[in-house]
Structure formats: structure tokens, C-alpha cells
Write an enzyme that holds these catalytic residues in place. Structure first.
Site, mmCIF file in Angstrom:
data_model
loop_
_atom_site.group_PDB
_atom_site.id
_atom_site.type_symbol
_atom_site.label_atom_id
_atom_site.label_comp_id
_atom_site.label_asym_id
_atom_site.label_seq_id
_atom_site.Cartn_x
_atom_site.Cartn_y
_atom_site.Cartn_z
ATOM 1 N N LYS A 1 -10.387 5.471 2.989
ATOM 2 C CA LYS A 1 -9.643 4.692 1.991
ATOM 3 C C LYS A 1 -10.684 4.004 1.118
ATOM 4 O O LYS A 1 -11.519 3.235 1.617
ATOM 5 C CB LYS A 1 -8.749 3.666 2.688
ATOM 6 C CG LYS A 1 -7.901 2.848 1.738
ATOM 7 C CD LYS A 1 -7.047 1.832 2.480
ATOM 8 C CE LYS A 1 -5.975 2.531 3.285
ATOM 9 N NZ LYS A 1 -4.981 1.580 3.831
ATOM 10 N N GLU B 1 -5.097 7.284 10.868
ATOM 11 C CA GLU B 1 -5.161 8.129 12.053
ATOM 12 C C GLU B 1 -4.008 9.139 12.077
ATOM 13 O O GLU B 1 -4.203 10.314 12.407
ATOM 14 C CB GLU B 1 -5.109 7.266 13.326
ATOM 15 C CG GLU B 1 -6.343 6.416 13.539
ATOM 16 C CD GLU B 1 -6.326 5.058 12.821
ATOM 17 O OE1 GLU B 1 -7.162 4.217 13.177
ATOM 18 O OE2 GLU B 1 -5.503 4.851 11.917
ATOM 19 N N GLU C 1 0.827 -1.216 0.000
ATOM 20 C CA GLU C 1 0.000 0.000 0.000
ATOM 21 C C GLU C 1 0.857 1.261 0.000
ATOM 22 O O GLU C 1 0.506 2.250 -0.641
ATOM 23 C CB GLU C 1 -0.904 0.030 1.231
ATOM 24 C CG GLU C 1 -2.095 -0.881 1.145
ATOM 25 C CD GLU C 1 -3.009 -0.656 2.311
ATOM 26 O OE1 GLU C 1 -4.055 -0.014 2.110
ATOM 27 O OE2 GLU C 1 -2.675 -1.108 3.421
#
Length: 128
Positions: free
Chosen positions: A102, A76, A25
């Protein structure tokens, strides 16, 4: 009439960013959508019609875009960095409501997204 609250809104900001616990990712990236509601005193701007008397949303977007260009492991942490930089750049911000989603979370679910939502108050701007 009396103004009791006012907000600057940025809704549906889309980014391709590199946020995720997995190395893939952070290397390939993912798509994100961000919504902001910034509590901000706009009474002067309502009367003056002058952008200098309000929070310029284009400048706020520039701050968000810069933060979203940095890799991070957690949503976060990215959300907190956005809120921290906005409040540092624009000290008259009274509150921040931020939602960061996301779009294609790698969790095997058929969903529109997964994310985090923060509600922050600037104690320095609050009248007690």
C-alpha cells in the site's frame, strides 16, 4: 547446461484499489504496487518458442487485475485471493512469491509503503 528453476515475473504492477480496515479506504481507495514471481516450468517454451508452452503473463495479469478490483479489508486477504486464483487457473505453477504494498498507508508515517509478502509452494507440483 541444465535448467534448475524458472520463473515468470510481473514487477511493479500498479493499481488503485479499495483495501483497508477503515471504511474511508474501502470507499476512496489507495494506490498499490504488486510484484509477482511465479515458479513455472518453461523448458518446453524455451525449445518451442510457443506461448502455449508457458504461462502467458498477460493472462496472469488479467487474473491479478480482477482480484484487485474487489474490495477487501486486509492486504493479507487480497494477496491470498491473488495466489489462490492464479494457482487455480494455472495448475502448473510451482511456487508464488507475491509482494503487495500500500503506497500511502494511513498511519502517519513518512514511508514508501506498508504491505505483505507471501512465499507459497504448490505441493502438487513438487517432485519428492
Amino acid at each position: 547446461m541444465r535448467l534448475t528453476s524458472s520463473y515468470i515475473l510481473l514487477h511493479g504492477l500498479r493499481f488503485h484499489a479499495f483495501i483497508g480496515v477503515g471504511e474511508q479506504e474501502r470507499r476512496v481507495g489507495n494506490d498499490y504496487v504488486l510484484d509477482l514471481r511465479l515458479g513455472y516450468p518453461v523448458a518446453d517454451a524455451m525449445k518451442s518458442d510457443d506461448v502455449a508452452d508457458t504461462l502467458n503473463y498477460a493472462e496472469a495479469f488479467t487474473v491479478v487485475k480482477e482480484v484487485m478490483s474487489r474490495p477487501a479489508m486486509l492486504l493479507e486477504a487480497a494477496a491470498w485471493a491473488i495466489a489462490s486464483e492464479l494457482s487455480g487457473r494455472f495448475p502448473k505453477i510451482e511456487s508464488i512469491d507475491l509482494k503487495l504494498m500500500k503506497c500511502n498507508p494511513p498511519m502517519g508515517a513518512d514511508c514508501d509503503g506498508a504491505g505483505v509478502e507471501l512465499h507459497l509452494i504448490n505441493d502438487k507440483t513438487r517432485v519428492h
